[in-house]
Design a protein around this motif. Structure first.
Motif, PDB file in Angstrom:
ATOM      1  N   VAL A  45       0.863  -1.181   0.000  1.00 43.93           N
ATOM      2  CA  VAL A  45       0.000   0.000   0.000  1.00 43.93           C
ATOM      3  C   VAL A  45       0.896   1.227   0.000  1.00 43.93           C
ATOM      4  N   ILE A  46       0.725   2.058  -1.023  1.00 43.58           N
ATOM      5  CA  ILE A  46       1.606   3.215  -1.187  1.00 43.58           C
ATOM      6  C   ILE A  46       0.791   4.484  -1.402  1.00 43.58           C
ATOM      7  N   GLY A  47       1.462   5.627  -1.252  1.00 50.05           N
ATOM      8  CA  GLY A  47       0.845   6.916  -1.542  1.00 50.05           C
ATOM      9  C   GLY A  47       1.228   7.394  -2.932  1.00 50.05           C
ATOM     10  N   ASP A  48       0.824   8.618  -3.261  1.00 51.22           N
ATOM     11  CA  ASP A  48       1.108   9.183  -4.574  1.00 51.22           C
ATOM     12  C   ASP A  48       2.599   9.105  -4.899  1.00 51.22           C
ATOM     13  N   LYS A  49       2.906   8.660  -6.098  1.00 50.81           N
ATOM     14  CA  LYS A  49       4.299   8.455  -6.472  1.00 50.81           C
ATOM     15  C   LYS A  49       5.068   9.761  -6.606  1.00 50.81           C
ATOM     16  N   ASN A  50       4.395  10.849  -6.823  1.00 51.33           N
ATOM     17  CA  ASN A  50       5.102  12.117  -6.931  1.00 51.33           C
ATOM     18  C   ASN A  50       5.654  12.588  -5.597  1.00 51.33           C
ATOM     19  N   TRP A  51       4.973  12.258  -4.515  1.00 51.58           N
ATOM     20  CA  TRP A  51       5.312  12.839  -3.215  1.00 51.58           C
ATOM     21  C   TRP A  51       5.770  11.843  -2.160  1.00 51.58           C
ATOM     22  N   SER A  52       5.352  10.591  -2.261  1.00 51.23           N
ATOM     23  CA  SER A  52       5.548   9.666  -1.155  1.00 51.23           C
ATOM     24  C   SER A  52       6.925   9.014  -1.192  1.00 51.23           C
ATOM     25  N   SER A  53       7.886   9.690  -0.601  1.00 55.15           N
ATOM     26  CA  SER A  53       9.251   9.164  -0.566  1.00 55.15           C
ATOM     27  C   SER A  53       9.333   7.863   0.217  1.00 55.15           C
ATOM     28  N   TRP A  54       8.551   7.775   1.284  1.00 55.65           N
ATOM     29  CA  TRP A  54       8.592   6.547   2.087  1.00 55.65           C
ATOM     30  C   TRP A  54       8.008   5.368   1.325  1.00 55.65           C
ATOM     31  N   SER A  55       7.054   5.615   0.449  1.00 50.77           N
ATOM     32  CA  SER A  55       6.504   4.532  -0.365  1.00 50.77           C
ATOM     33  C   SER A  55       7.509   4.054  -1.405  1.00 50.77           C
ATOM     34  N   LYS A  71      -6.416   9.845   5.559  1.00 51.32           N
ATOM     35  CA  LYS A  71      -6.165   9.140   6.818  1.00 51.32           C
ATOM     36  C   LYS A  71      -7.111   7.961   6.970  1.00 51.32           C
ATOM     37  N   ALA A  72      -8.363   8.163   6.653  1.00 48.15           N
ATOM     38  CA  ALA A  72      -9.342   7.080   6.768  1.00 48.15           C
ATOM     39  C   ALA A  72      -9.002   5.937   5.826  1.00 48.15           C
ATOM     40  N   GLN A  73      -8.567   6.272   4.615  1.00 51.79           N
ATOM     41  CA  GLN A  73      -8.176   5.239   3.663  1.00 51.79           C
ATOM     42  C   GLN A  73      -6.955   4.468   4.162  1.00 51.79           C
ATOM     43  N   ALA A  74      -6.001   5.190   4.723  1.00 52.17           N
ATOM     44  CA  ALA A  74      -4.801   4.527   5.236  1.00 52.17           C
ATOM     45  C   ALA A  74      -5.129   3.597   6.390  1.00 52.17           C
ATOM     46  N   LEU A  75      -6.044   4.017   7.254  1.00 48.85           N
ATOM     47  CA  LEU A  75      -6.407   3.197   8.412  1.00 48.85           C
ATOM     48  C   LEU A  75      -7.094   1.894   8.023  1.00 48.85           C
ATOM     49  N   ARG A  76      -7.591   1.821   6.816  1.00 51.39           N
ATOM     50  CA  ARG A  76      -8.170   0.567   6.340  1.00 51.39           C
ATOM     51  C   ARG A  76      -7.097  -0.503   6.155  1.00 51.39           C
ATOM     52  N   HIS A  77      -5.869  -0.072   5.989  1.00 55.58           N
ATOM     53  CA  HIS A  77      -4.775  -1.000   5.726  1.00 55.58           C
ATOM     54  C   HIS A  77      -3.710  -1.006   6.815  1.00 55.58           C
ATOM     55  N   PRO A 113       3.921   3.678   3.739  1.00 54.27           N
ATOM     56  CA  PRO A 113       3.481   2.417   3.143  1.00 54.27           C
ATOM     57  C   PRO A 113       3.213   1.324   4.168  1.00 54.27           C
ATOM     58  N   VAL A 114       2.525   0.308   3.682  1.00 56.10           N
ATOM     59  CA  VAL A 114       2.237  -0.887   4.464  1.00 56.10           C
ATOM     60  C   VAL A 114       2.415  -2.096   3.555  1.00 56.10           C
ATOM     61  N   LEU A 115       3.067  -3.120   4.078  1.00 56.13           N
ATOM     62  CA  LEU A 115       3.169  -4.393   3.363  1.00 56.13           C
ATOM     63  C   LEU A 115       2.196  -5.369   3.994  1.00 56.13           C
ATOM     64  N   LYS A 116       1.272  -5.863   3.196  1.00 54.30           N
ATOM     65  CA  LYS A 116       0.285  -6.831   3.679  1.00 54.30           C
ATOM     66  C   LYS A 116       0.744  -8.222   3.241  1.00 54.30           C
ATOM     67  N   TRP A 117       0.896  -9.097   4.227  1.00 57.90           N
ATOM     68  CA  TRP A 117       1.467 -10.420   3.982  1.00 57.90           C
ATOM     69  C   TRP A 117       0.904 -11.424   4.985  1.00 57.90           C
ATOM     70  N   GLN A 118       0.254 -12.439   4.459  1.00 63.05           N
ATOM     71  CA  GLN A 118      -0.296 -13.525   5.273  1.00 63.05           C
ATOM     72  C   GLN A 118      -1.163 -13.003   6.420  1.00 63.05           C
ATOM     73  N   ASN A 140      -1.039 -10.169   7.820  1.00 65.35           N
ATOM     74  CA  ASN A 140      -0.330  -9.205   8.663  1.00 65.35           C
ATOM     75  C   ASN A 140      -0.119  -7.895   7.908  1.00 65.35           C
ATOM     76  N   ALA A 141      -0.078  -6.817   8.661  1.00 65.60           N
ATOM     77  CA  ALA A 141       0.221  -5.507   8.098  1.00 65.60           C
ATOM     78  C   ALA A 141       1.530  -5.026   8.701  1.00 65.60           C
ATOM     79  N   ILE A 142       2.574  -4.952   7.876  1.00 67.22           N
ATOM     80  CA  ILE A 142       3.879  -4.478   8.330  1.00 67.22           C
ATOM     81  C   ILE A 142       4.012  -3.036   7.879  1.00 67.22           C
ATOM     82  N   TRP A 143       4.119  -2.124   8.821  1.00 69.47           N
ATOM     83  CA  TRP A 143       4.186  -0.709   8.468  1.00 69.47           C
ATOM     84  C   TRP A 143       5.598  -0.178   8.715  1.00 69.47           C
ATOM     85  N   ASP A 144       5.895   0.932   8.095  1.00 66.33           N
ATOM     86  CA  ASP A 144       7.178   1.621   8.147  1.00 66.33           C
ATOM     87  C   ASP A 144       8.127   1.044   7.100  1.00 66.33           C
ATOM     88  N   SER A 145       8.714   1.933   6.310  1.00 69.84           N
ATOM     89  CA  SER A 145       9.571   1.529   5.191  1.00 69.84           C
ATOM     90  C   SER A 145      10.735   0.648   5.609  1.00 69.84           C
TER      91      SER A 145
END
Length: 226
Positions: free
Chosen positions: A9-19, A46-52, A59-64, A66-71
């Motif tokens: 799960v990522i943000g806009d590619k123009n701005w989201s350096s962490w993604s 924020k509401a959209q991000a909280l869904r993931h 960003p968030v990595l969703k795997w099995q 689980n939601a792993i957050w932080d780059s």
């Protein structure tokens, strides 16, 4: 072919350096994933991000399930799951230095972040050149030079990356490379006496995965203004 095991799960590619950081690591390493995009700078971001994400950040990595957050946590997880991809250097000293460099990027350079925020599609030469931002940039140039001199050039089959081959450290500094281009930072005036930083920037900006990210950023920004 089945669905990939990972969703990023990522943000806009123009701005989201962490993604960009884990996205780039997965692309270069050839780890398949499904991309989920959340638009930033919207009332419902924020509401959209909280869904993931339990933290509400991406960003968030969703795997099995689980939601792993932080780059950095995502990148560490990938390195653990795919040791054959060598996302960290194998040598213990080089690996420790790569982790140190990644951690410094993760927690440092506040003025550079504030005054030269990532903006892939724009060209804003001279903007954001505050004393603090340039001091941060000078440290980045110094770091790139020292890592290339000590580890990169000494690596077997050196490909021009900080530790010879692509690692998480390169993924962490990729957004800085784009910032330097966006804001017209002249690395030759910040201690890049032998052209190491310039060559590193050219390498990173020419990576197929970086070019793919940039094309996505241009398309997203065009859609926003359509």
């Amino acid at each position: 072919m089945g669905q990939p095991d990972f969703e990023l799960v990522i943000g806009d590619k123009n701005w989201s350096s962490w993604s960009l950081r884990p996205w780039l690591a997965m692309k270069v390493a050839g780890i398949p994933f499904r991309e989920i995009e959340i638009r930033l700078r919207q009332e419902d971001t924020k509401a959209q991000a909280l869904r993931h994400s339990p933290s509400g950040f991406i960003p968030v990595l969703k795997w099995q399930g689980n939601a792993i957050w932080d780059s950095l946590a995502i990148s560490e997880t990938l390195a653990d799951l795919f040791p054959e991809k060598k996302l960290w250097p194998e040598d213990p000293v080089a690996r420790a230095m790569a982790r140190s460099a990644a951690a410094e990027m993760h927690s440092g350079f506040p003025d550079l972040r504030r005054d030269m925020s990532m903006d892939i599609v724009s060209r804003l030469p001279g903007e954001g050149h505050s004393e603090g931002a340039l001091a941060n940039a000078r440290r980045v140039v110094e770091l790139w030079g020292s890592l290339r001199a000590r580890f990169g050039r000494a690596a077997a089959g050196d490909q021009g990356f900080l530790f010879g081959h692509f690692t998480i450290a390169d993924a962490m500094y990729a957004p800085v490379v784009t910032r330097f281009r966006t804001y017209g930072v002249d690395v030759s005036k910040l201690g890049d006496n032998d052209g190491t930083a310039r060559a590193y920037m050219d390498l990173m900006l020419g990576l197929p995965a970086v070019l793919e990210w940039e094309e996505g950023a241009r398309k997203q920004m065009a859609a926003r203004t359509a």
